[in-house]
Design a protein around this motif. Sequence first.
Motif, PDB file in Angstrom:
ATOM      1  N   HIS A 170       0.847  -0.899  -0.021  1.00  0.00           N
ATOM      2  CA  HIS A 170      -0.248   0.077  -0.065  1.00  0.00           C
ATOM      3  C   HIS A 170       1.277   1.114   0.213  1.00  0.00           C
ATOM      4  CE1 HIS A 170      -3.286   2.942   1.536  1.00  0.00           C
ATOM      5  NE2 HIS A 170      -2.165   3.153   1.952  1.00  0.00           N
ATOM      6  N   GLU A 171       1.970   1.136   1.031  1.00  0.00           N
ATOM      7  CA  GLU A 171       3.061   2.317   0.669  1.00  0.00           C
ATOM      8  C   GLU A 171       3.185   3.061   0.170  1.00  0.00           C
ATOM      9  OE1 GLU A 171       5.054   1.544   4.473  1.00  0.00           O
ATOM     10  OE2 GLU A 171       3.167   2.143   5.395  1.00  0.00           O
ATOM     11  N   ARG A 172       3.673   1.134  -1.557  1.00  0.00           N
ATOM     12  CA  ARG A 172       4.212   1.463  -2.404  1.00  0.00           C
ATOM     13  C   ARG A 172       3.606   2.110  -3.401  1.00  0.00           C
ATOM     14  NH1 ARG A 172       9.316  -1.933  -2.692  1.00  0.00           N
ATOM     15  NH2 ARG A 172       9.651  -2.328  -0.373  1.00  0.00           N
ATOM     16  N   GLY A 173       2.374   2.388  -3.147  1.00  0.00           N
ATOM     17  CA  GLY A 173       0.961   3.113  -4.621  1.00  0.00           C
ATOM     18  C   GLY A 173       0.772   1.930  -4.138  1.00  0.00           C
ATOM     19  N   VAL A 174       0.607   1.395  -4.338  1.00  0.00           N
ATOM     20  CA  VAL A 174      -0.204  -0.396  -5.329  1.00  0.00           C
ATOM     21  C   VAL A 174      -1.582  -0.636  -4.820  1.00  0.00           C
ATOM     22  CG1 VAL A 174       0.077  -2.846  -5.893  1.00  0.00           C
ATOM     23  CG2 VAL A 174       1.810  -1.416  -6.236  1.00  0.00           C
ATOM     24  N   ARG A 175      -2.588  -0.875  -5.209  1.00  0.00           N
ATOM     25  CA  ARG A 175      -4.006  -1.292  -4.443  1.00  0.00           C
ATOM     26  C   ARG A 175      -3.940  -2.644  -4.775  1.00  0.00           C
ATOM     27  NH1 ARG A 175      -8.966   1.518  -8.055  1.00  0.00           N
ATOM     28  NH2 ARG A 175      -7.882   3.714  -8.246  1.00  0.00           N
TER      29      ARG A 175
END
Length: 279
Positions: A170-175
């Motif tokens: 999530h922190e890496r921007g992946v859903r």
Amino acid sequence: AKQEGRQGYRFFTPEMQARATRNLLLLNALRHALTLEQLQVYYQPQVSMFDGRIIGAEALLRWRHPALGMVSPAEFIPVAEDSGLILPIGEWVLRSAVRQAKAWQAEGLGSLVMAVNLSAVQFRNRELPDLVTRVLEQEGLAPDYLELELTEGVAMLNPESAIDLIDNLHERGVRMAIDDFGTGYSSLSYLKKFKVYKLKIDQSFVRDIGTDAEDKAIVSAVISLARSLGLQTIAEGVETIEQQTFLNQQGCDEMQGYLFSQPLPAEQFAALLKRSLTI
Ligand code: C2E
Ligand code: CA
Ligand code: CA
Ligand code: CA
């Protein structure tokens, strides 16, 4: 007495023996499937309930073997998991799907979210978050166009480590999406801690919406639960107008299923996308 004695040594029924032989055959063939280019990624549209537009795709692996024919992922994915082959194969699926999403964006076919399935073995692999970031960077796709589907059963096997890994991705921007939701007994307290974006309502509940009052109740409860937690919902296995109508009435956000389209090879998916853009 003789027969009893013999039976004592019969650990395997003929069916178990046949399965074991088949799995060994599949395993030996699967070792070469990647290099022999027998694997292909198909894409199934994910459609907005709101306006019927294609807003996403799920990448689904296909294996065509020259002698065995099409082998179902339901049969070969477990073999790939038990042998660890799912790691290179899963990486290949991830890269292919990310590359495809990028290519469709570059062709001006819109900005789809690409959903990729994660197996339990990939999920347990500590290098997964770095791998995901690396693939996105190398292929030039922004992380918010990738969605990773994790089944509820896998998340609940070890919920504490699932929380950490979901947080990390999530922190890496992946859903993140919870697949097969409703089959894996998540407790509400965990669901709140999983930083997921979407719940995917399992097709077993969707299938019997028309005939089974309990399944109907479960589906509408999942949708309102998701809404109260601020999560998106997608129903999988939607095959009939009746199912679609009910899901729409309940406020489900997206659907996926044969009613709209089967999983398609990339070229056919692109053709469908083009047609839907010109309507
Ligand atoms: P899944 O992730 O739950 O995928 C949904 C399955 O439902 C797919 O089966 C899809 O083709 C099928 N489906 C879609 N719409 C309908 C419909 O309207 N009616 C019905 N009856 N079925 C529908 P598929 O492609 O055979 O995949 C089976 C399972 O294999 C997947 O279940 C997933 O768990 C696994 N799988 C497939 N590709 C991959 C992959 O690349 N990686 C991993 N780890 N697992 C995969
Ligand atoms: Ca899935
Ligand atoms: Ca599913
Ligand atoms: Ca499933």
